[in-house]
Design an enzyme around this catalytic site. Structure first.
Site, PDB file in Angstrom:
ATOM      1  N   GLY A 144       6.657   0.917   5.590  1.00  0.00           N
ATOM      2  CA  GLY A 144       7.550  -0.007   4.888  1.00  0.00           C
ATOM      3  C   GLY A 144       7.590   0.252   3.396  1.00  0.00           C
ATOM      4  N   CYS A 145       6.438   0.547   2.827  1.00  0.00           N
ATOM      5  CA  CYS A 145       6.355   0.782   1.383  1.00  0.00           C
ATOM      6  C   CYS A 145       7.054   2.087   0.999  1.00  0.00           C
ATOM      7  CB  CYS A 145       4.896   0.781   0.932  1.00  0.00           C
ATOM      8  SG  CYS A 145       4.086  -0.800   1.280  1.00  0.00           S
ATOM      9  N   THR A 146       6.957   3.082   1.865  1.00  0.00           N
ATOM     10  CA  THR A 146       7.646   4.354   1.616  1.00  0.00           C
ATOM     11  C   THR A 146       9.154   4.138   1.667  1.00  0.00           C
ATOM     12  OG1 THR A 146       5.796   5.617   2.506  1.00  0.00           O
ATOM     13  CG2 THR A 146       7.937   6.729   2.422  1.00  0.00           C
ATOM     14  N   GLY A 159      10.358   2.304  -1.471  1.00  0.00           N
ATOM     15  CA  GLY A 159      10.387   3.208  -2.627  1.00  0.00           C
ATOM     16  C   GLY A 159      11.551   4.176  -2.557  1.00  0.00           C
ATOM     17  N   LYS A 193       0.825  -1.203   0.000  1.00  0.00           N
ATOM     18  CA  LYS A 193       0.000   0.000   0.000  1.00  0.00           C
ATOM     19  C   LYS A 193       0.862   1.257   0.000  1.00  0.00           C
ATOM     20  CE  LYS A 193      -4.157   1.531   2.499  1.00  0.00           C
ATOM     21  NZ  LYS A 193      -5.058   1.612   1.399  1.00  0.00           N
TER      22      LYS A 193
END
Length: 155
Positions: A45-47, A50, A40
């Protein structure tokens, strides 16, 4: 669930991206592709993932690789995510949900005793001929982008 293994042809994809473009495996023939799936946009974690891939984007480019982050988020959310965190990777939307299914990353997850379906954090390295060369499942974000870069540089 589809099990993608090293040495098999990569399943085709064609997705809308942040910025209003499209990205497809066919259009990237001849280039290495790092296809990373994340649950998401704009979550911790996704930030971090990226940002880690973005920090190494010049090295990936020098190695002839395109880095594509894929989630089921709508394009408008990806536009905001990319701008907010100055991400330099291609962010693709699998809102139709066919790519996450084809790549076998739409899986049953458990959190606090609750079971639900979600996107598994996974990364696939595809060579210029469209063959899957490396597979990382249940990715731990710390150090992952550097590990993927080393793999890209070795093929």
């Amino acid at each position: 669930m589809t099990d993608i293994v090293e040495g098999q042809p990569a399943p085709a994809f064609d997705m809308a991206t942040a910025g209003g473009d499209r990205v497809s495996l066919d259009a990237l023939k001849g280039r290495k592709v790092v296809l990373y799936f994340y649950p998401k946009a704009d979550t911790p974690g996704c930030t971090t993932e990226g940002q880690d891939f973005s920090a190494l984007i010049a090295e990936f480019d020098k190695a002839g690789a395109t880095v594509i982050g894929v989630s089921r988020d709508p394009v408008k959310k990806l536009d905001r995510f990319k701008a907010k965190h100055d991400l330099r990777v291609v962010l693709a939307s699998d809102e139709p949900e066919d790519v996450t299914e084809a790549w076998g990353v739409w899986v049953e997850k458990k959190l606090y005793g609750r079971e639900y379906m979600g996107v598994e954090r996974a990364t696939f390295l595809i060579d210029g001929a469209g063959v899957v060369r490396r597979v990382w499942r249940k990715v731990s974000v710390k150090g992952h982008a550097a590990e993927v870069l080393a793999a890209v540089q070795s093929i």
